[in-house]
Design a protein around this motif. Structure first.
Motif, PDB file in Angstrom:
ATOM      1  N   LEU A  51       8.798  -1.283  -9.670  1.00 52.40           N
ATOM      2  CA  LEU A  51       8.328  -2.372  -9.108  1.00 52.40           C
ATOM      3  C   LEU A  51       6.955  -2.553  -8.647  1.00 52.40           C
ATOM      4  N   ALA A  52       6.151  -1.309  -8.871  1.00 48.25           N
ATOM      5  CA  ALA A  52       4.929  -1.160  -8.340  1.00 48.25           C
ATOM      6  C   ALA A  52       4.073  -2.364  -8.717  1.00 48.25           C
ATOM      7  N   THR A  53       3.786  -2.520 -10.046  1.00 47.33           N
ATOM      8  CA  THR A  53       3.031  -3.762 -10.608  1.00 47.33           C
ATOM      9  C   THR A  53       3.371  -5.205  -9.885  1.00 47.33           C
ATOM     10  N   GLU A  54       4.756  -5.302 -10.112  1.00 44.19           N
ATOM     11  CA  GLU A  54       5.459  -6.664  -9.713  1.00 44.19           C
ATOM     12  C   GLU A  54       4.990  -7.011  -8.214  1.00 44.19           C
ATOM     13  N   GLY A  70       0.833  -1.038   0.091  1.00 42.45           N
ATOM     14  CA  GLY A  70       0.001   0.011  -0.012  1.00 42.45           C
ATOM     15  C   GLY A  70       0.762   1.319  -0.087  1.00 42.45           C
ATOM     16  N   ALA A  71       2.022   1.175  -0.023  1.00 39.93           N
ATOM     17  CA  ALA A  71       3.062   2.252  -0.032  1.00 39.93           C
ATOM     18  C   ALA A  71       4.030   2.155  -0.896  1.00 39.93           C
ATOM     19  N   VAL A  72       3.881   1.520  -2.262  1.00 38.35           N
ATOM     20  CA  VAL A  72       4.694   1.540  -3.253  1.00 38.35           C
ATOM     21  C   VAL A  72       4.128   2.545  -4.308  1.00 38.35           C
ATOM     22  N   PRO A  73       4.921   3.645  -4.557  1.00 29.42           N
ATOM     23  CA  PRO A  73       4.161   4.580  -5.450  1.00 29.42           C
ATOM     24  C   PRO A  73       3.867   3.990  -6.862  1.00 29.42           C
ATOM     25  N   ASP A  74       3.089   4.464  -7.573  1.00 27.19           N
ATOM     26  CA  ASP A  74       2.441   4.015  -8.878  1.00 27.19           C
ATOM     27  C   ASP A  74       3.793   4.371  -9.764  1.00 27.19           C
ATOM     28  N   GLY A  75       4.485   5.028  -9.777  1.00 28.74           N
ATOM     29  CA  GLY A  75       5.738   5.271 -10.536  1.00 28.74           C
ATOM     30  C   GLY A  75       6.886   4.454 -10.322  1.00 28.74           C
ATOM     31  N   ASP A  76       6.890   3.776  -9.229  1.00 23.80           N
ATOM     32  CA  ASP A  76       8.072   2.900  -9.169  1.00 23.80           C
ATOM     33  C   ASP A  76       8.050   1.734  -9.870  1.00 23.80           C
ATOM     34  N   ARG A 106       0.000 -10.228  -3.572  1.00 23.32           N
ATOM     35  CA  ARG A 106      -1.296 -10.933  -3.429  1.00 23.32           C
ATOM     36  C   ARG A 106      -1.186 -12.369  -3.390  1.00 23.32           C
ATOM     37  N   SER A 107      -0.016 -12.773  -4.219  1.00 24.45           N
ATOM     38  CA  SER A 107       0.127 -14.214  -4.319  1.00 24.45           C
ATOM     39  C   SER A 107       1.112 -14.694  -2.952  1.00 24.45           C
ATOM     40  N   GLY A 108       1.998 -13.855  -2.363  1.00 23.03           N
ATOM     41  CA  GLY A 108       2.778 -14.418  -1.393  1.00 23.03           C
ATOM     42  C   GLY A 108       4.011 -15.183  -1.798  1.00 23.03           C
TER      43      GLY A 108
END
Length: 236
Positions: free
Chosen positions: A44-47, A36-42, A53-55
């Motif tokens: 690694l955000a998507t990964e 919840g604290a990874v900026p969208d522009g990072d 979710r998967s753990g």
């Protein structure tokens, strides 16, 4: 690992927050990613969102460089409201499946250590100890008393906290009355719709032990992202 990073990681784990340690393979430098604290522009955000979710930990490539993402999720918990016969079967099975189990029941004749050897017992009204139970999205709630005064404060707290599973014992008629009371208490329809009721997968369960199997199966399905109840019905 850098000592300050290790200290931060341990603090997040003690607080039951999901984090990822992202390590660059080229030089071993690492950083902490909090859910919840990874900026969208990072890069690694998507990964990171996928891994939360998967753990699952693993190798990834971001911005042209390989990294290893080590995912740390809090251990899943089960809060069983009601020290009843179903709970006597459910608690040891859930522990074997890797869930930390807490049993809450204000009726001390039921919440007796000899009935639940080795279990964490809280002989109190769930509404009085909701804060201490620390519901979060890694917690499952099974409300098993059939008593609205005991079950429903816990259900409301679990829904508000976003628990990954909220199940309640009772027939469809019992649940319809429960929905009326929760609606009157101001619980949103979308939250009420998350309640698994009647509780448990539809396996034709009849005995307390069989119902416990159905409940645990439904909890595991919710934890792992599987279907809650393919047939649209459940045991009660």
């Amino acid at each position: 690992m850098d000592l300050s990073l290790l200290a931060a990681l341990n603090a997040e784990r003690r607080a039951r927050r999901a984090v990822i340690v992202a390590t660059r393979l080229a030089d071993g430098t690492a950083r902490l990613l909090s859910e919840g604290a990874v900026p969208d522009g990072d890069p690694l955000a998507t990964e990171a969102a996928i891994r939360f979710r998967s753990g699952r930990s693993g190798l990834v490539e971001a911005a042209g460089e390989p990294l290893f993402l080590n995912v740390h999720l809090p251990p899943p918990r089960l809060v069983a409201v009601g020290a009843v016969h179903i709970t006597q079967a459910l608690a040891p099975m859930a522990s074997i499946a890797g869930l930390d189990v807490t049993i809450v029941d204000p009726r001390t004749a039921f919440a007796a250590p000899e009935r639940f050897p080795g279990a964490t017992l809280i002989p109190a009204w769930p509404g009085d100890v909701a804060a201490a139970l620390a519901f979060d999205r890694f917690t499952a709630l099974a409300a098993l008393t059939h008593d609205p005064k005991i079950d429903e404060p816990a259900i409301e707290a679990a829904l508000a906290a976003g628990c990954f599973y909220v199940g309640a014992l009772g027939s469809r008629k019992t649940h319809a009355r429960r929905v009326e009371r929760l609606t009157a208490a101001g619980v949103a329809p979308a939250a009420i719709a998350r309640i698994a009721a009647p509780i448990g997968l539809d396996i034709g369960a009849a005995t307390p032990a069989e119902i416990a199997v159905a409940v645990l199966a439904e909890i595991i399905a919710a934890l792992r992202g599987g279907p809650r109840r393919p047939t649209g019905e459940a045991a009660s």
